[in-house]
Design a protein around this motif. Structure first.
Motif, PDB file in Angstrom:
ATOM      1  N   ASP A   1       1.350   6.399  -7.363  1.00  0.00           N
ATOM      2  CA  ASP A   1       2.021   6.179  -6.487  1.00  0.00           C
ATOM      3  C   ASP A   1       1.457   6.051  -5.335  1.00  0.00           C
ATOM      4  O   ASP A   1      -0.710   5.312  -5.300  1.00  0.00           O
ATOM      5  CB  ASP A   1       2.273   7.443  -5.440  1.00  0.00           C
ATOM      6  CG  ASP A   1       3.223   8.233  -6.157  1.00  0.00           C
ATOM      7  OD1 ASP A   1       3.767   7.818  -6.447  1.00  0.00           O
ATOM      8  OD2 ASP A   1       3.370   9.594  -6.225  1.00  0.00           O
ATOM      9  N   PRO A   2       1.803   4.331  -4.975  1.00  0.00           N
ATOM     10  CA  PRO A   2       1.359   3.596  -4.408  1.00  0.00           C
ATOM     11  C   PRO A   2      -0.182   4.269  -3.065  1.00  0.00           C
ATOM     12  O   PRO A   2      -1.467   3.851  -3.224  1.00  0.00           O
ATOM     13  CB  PRO A   2       1.617   2.512  -3.345  1.00  0.00           C
ATOM     14  CG  PRO A   2       3.019   2.471  -3.412  1.00  0.00           C
ATOM     15  CD  PRO A   2       2.876   4.162  -4.411  1.00  0.00           C
ATOM     16  N   GLU A   3       0.055   5.625  -2.558  1.00  0.00           N
ATOM     17  CA  GLU A   3      -1.018   6.447  -1.409  1.00  0.00           C
ATOM     18  C   GLU A   3      -1.859   7.124  -3.180  1.00  0.00           C
ATOM     19  O   GLU A   3      -3.308   6.623  -2.009  1.00  0.00           O
ATOM     20  CB  GLU A   3      -0.105   6.824  -0.586  1.00  0.00           C
ATOM     21  CG  GLU A   3       0.320   7.747  -1.611  1.00  0.00           C
ATOM     22  CD  GLU A   3       1.481   7.419  -1.560  1.00  0.00           C
ATOM     23  OE1 GLU A   3       2.429   8.949  -1.626  1.00  0.00           O
ATOM     24  OE2 GLU A   3       1.742   6.933  -1.543  1.00  0.00           O
ATOM     25  N   GLU A   4      -1.889   7.494  -3.773  1.00  0.00           N
ATOM     26  CA  GLU A   4      -3.028   7.945  -4.763  1.00  0.00           C
ATOM     27  C   GLU A   4      -3.526   6.295  -5.111  1.00  0.00           C
ATOM     28  O   GLU A   4      -5.304   6.723  -5.237  1.00  0.00           O
ATOM     29  CB  GLU A   4      -1.747   8.664  -5.776  1.00  0.00           C
ATOM     30  CG  GLU A   4      -1.946   9.646  -5.324  1.00  0.00           C
ATOM     31  CD  GLU A   4      -0.559  10.474  -7.284  1.00  0.00           C
ATOM     32  OE1 GLU A   4      -0.989  10.940  -7.297  1.00  0.00           O
ATOM     33  OE2 GLU A   4      -0.505   9.018  -7.927  1.00  0.00           O
ATOM     34  N   ARG A   5      -2.939   5.329  -5.238  1.00  0.00           N
ATOM     35  CA  ARG A   5      -3.904   3.855  -5.743  1.00  0.00           C
ATOM     36  C   ARG A   5      -4.963   3.462  -4.221  1.00  0.00           C
ATOM     37  O   ARG A   5      -5.820   3.558  -4.661  1.00  0.00           O
ATOM     38  CB  ARG A   5      -3.332   2.690  -6.261  1.00  0.00           C
ATOM     39  CG  ARG A   5      -2.057   2.992  -7.132  1.00  0.00           C
ATOM     40  CD  ARG A   5      -1.657   1.743  -7.100  1.00  0.00           C
ATOM     41  NE  ARG A   5       0.012   2.267  -8.450  1.00  0.00           N
ATOM     42  CZ  ARG A   5       0.663   0.803  -8.945  1.00  0.00           C
ATOM     43  NH1 ARG A   5       0.447   0.021  -9.291  1.00  0.00           N
ATOM     44  NH2 ARG A   5       2.181   1.858  -9.729  1.00  0.00           N
ATOM     45  N   ALA A   6      -4.583   3.655  -3.320  1.00  0.00           N
ATOM     46  CA  ALA A   6      -5.547   3.804  -2.325  1.00  0.00           C
ATOM     47  C   ALA A   6      -6.994   5.197  -2.405  1.00  0.00           C
ATOM     48  O   ALA A   6      -7.319   3.959  -1.851  1.00  0.00           O
ATOM     49  CB  ALA A   6      -4.177   3.791  -0.735  1.00  0.00           C
ATOM     50  N   ALA A   7      -6.053   5.749  -2.340  1.00  0.00           N
ATOM     51  CA  ALA A   7      -7.397   6.867  -2.526  1.00  0.00           C
ATOM     52  C   ALA A   7      -8.302   6.550  -3.662  1.00  0.00           C
ATOM     53  O   ALA A   7      -9.556   6.956  -3.373  1.00  0.00           O
ATOM     54  CB  ALA A   7      -6.729   8.467  -2.576  1.00  0.00           C
ATOM     55  N   ALA A   8      -7.386   5.978  -4.629  1.00  0.00           N
ATOM     56  CA  ALA A   8      -8.809   5.610  -5.995  1.00  0.00           C
ATOM     57  C   ALA A   8      -9.820   4.702  -5.399  1.00  0.00           C
ATOM     58  O   ALA A   8     -10.628   4.742  -6.269  1.00  0.00           O
ATOM     59  CB  ALA A   8      -7.262   5.617  -6.999  1.00  0.00           C
ATOM     60  N   GLY A   9      -9.507   3.958  -4.450  1.00  0.00           N
ATOM     61  CA  GLY A   9     -10.387   2.868  -3.982  1.00  0.00           C
ATOM     62  C   GLY A   9      -9.694   1.232  -3.935  1.00  0.00           C
ATOM     63  O   GLY A   9     -10.123   0.082  -4.330  1.00  0.00           O
TER      64      GLY A   9
ATOM     65  N   SER B   1      -8.136  13.057   0.843  1.00  0.00           N
ATOM     66  CA  SER B   1      -7.360  13.686  -1.266  1.00  0.00           C
ATOM     67  C   SER B   1      -8.066  13.061  -1.343  1.00  0.00           C
ATOM     68  O   SER B   1      -7.889  13.443  -3.095  1.00  0.00           O
ATOM     69  CB  SER B   1      -6.502  12.007  -0.728  1.00  0.00           C
ATOM     70  OG  SER B   1      -6.908  10.980  -1.164  1.00  0.00           O
ATOM     71  N   ARG B   2     -10.175  12.484  -1.109  1.00  0.00           N
ATOM     72  CA  ARG B   2     -10.610  12.508  -2.662  1.00  0.00           C
ATOM     73  C   ARG B   2     -11.720  14.454  -1.996  1.00  0.00           C
ATOM     74  O   ARG B   2     -12.893  14.329  -2.442  1.00  0.00           O
ATOM     75  CB  ARG B   2     -11.902  11.506  -1.892  1.00  0.00           C
ATOM     76  CG  ARG B   2     -11.024  10.121  -2.420  1.00  0.00           C
ATOM     77  CD  ARG B   2     -12.236   8.823  -2.200  1.00  0.00           C
ATOM     78  NE  ARG B   2     -12.485   9.089  -1.057  1.00  0.00           N
ATOM     79  CZ  ARG B   2     -12.428   7.842  -0.125  1.00  0.00           C
ATOM     80  NH1 ARG B   2     -11.507   6.682  -0.546  1.00  0.00           N
ATOM     81  NH2 ARG B   2     -12.728   7.310   0.690  1.00  0.00           N
TER      82      ARG B   2
END
Length: 251
Positions: A73-81, A111-112
């Motif tokens: 998801d977009p928010e997961e991509r953001a949290a991944a960096g 999330s991290r």
């Protein structure tokens, strides 16, 4: 850091292919620039990487540090960096800039599995970063981007980037609508964030931005794919001669 293989993308609402086999590999700490005529698919690439709705990936892959981006998801991509600086940053009435920033920073930390940043630590950090970008206290108190000039919106995005400390920064025509002074200020903010563990993909029409943010690699995109790759001199060639010669080479 980022690897894209044979990426094909079409619009969901209509049967129109926009990306037609994009291949791109960006190593850790590298700055790559993508240039190309209007309609070549540059912004679509940034939207697909960040997870914007309305696009369907029909073939290919995109990974961030060997993890499948397209599955997140977009928010997961953001949290991944992953971070995307928009060509036209949106206004968010009723949401204070500081509240927005602190919520985003702590959501990603949580999330991290990291500890959230205390109010005191956050305030200290954001004031220091804002000072570097010549963002005054009044701007920090206002709703996100509401009533901001083009230059203020772009500086605010670089502030967001500085606070979120992403690994992979995608800048979609950050120079559009900026005067010379604002572009220099934004570029200095970007350059201050360059590091061995952080990579950049800079999408632009103009060499003038690349005078300030000096890329390691320049790619030319046309008709949904990357057609030529070279060093910074490739951007100068485009500036002097346009795209016609390069398009003729590969047609």
């Amino acid at each position: 850091m980022l690897e894209i293989k044979n990426l094909h993308v079409q619009l969901e609402e209509e049967d129109k292919q926009i990306l037609k086999g994009v291949d791109l590999k960006i190593g850790a700490g590298e700055v790559h620039a993508i240039m190309g005529p209007n309609g070549s698919g540059k912004s679509t690439l940034s939207y697909v990487l960040s997870g914007k709705d309305g696009y369907e990936v029909t073939d290919g892959s995109a990974t961030l540090e060997d993890v499948d981006l397209l599955d997140m998801d977009p928010e997961e991509r953001a949290a991944a960096g992953l971070f995307l600086a928009f060509q036209y940053p949106v206004e968010i009435p009723g949401v204070g800039n500081m509240t927005f920033l602190r919520t985003a920073v702590n959501a990603q930390r949580k999330s991290r599995g990291e500890e959230e940043m205390s109010a005191g630590d956050f305030l200290k950090e954001v004031r220091a970063r804002a000072k570097d970008l010549k963002i005054d206290a009044d701007m920090l108190k206002r709703p996100v981007n509401v009533g901001f000039s083009g230059g203020e919106k772009k500086r605010n995005e670089i502030l967001q980037m500085a606070m979120l400390a992403p690994k992979m920064c995608v800048l979609d025509e950050t120079d559009s609508g900026l005067d010379v002074d604002a572009m220099k200020l934004v570029s200095e903010g970007v350059n201050a964030l360059r590091s061995e563990g952080r990579s950049f993909l800079v999408i632009t029409h103009y060499q003038r931005l690349l005078d300030h943010i000096k890329p390691d690699v320049v790619h030319i995109m046309a008709n949904g794919r990357i057609i030529k790759t070279g060093g910074p001199e490739l951007a100068l060639e485009v500036e002097n001669n346009g795209y016609a010669d390069i398009l003729a080479e590969v047609s």
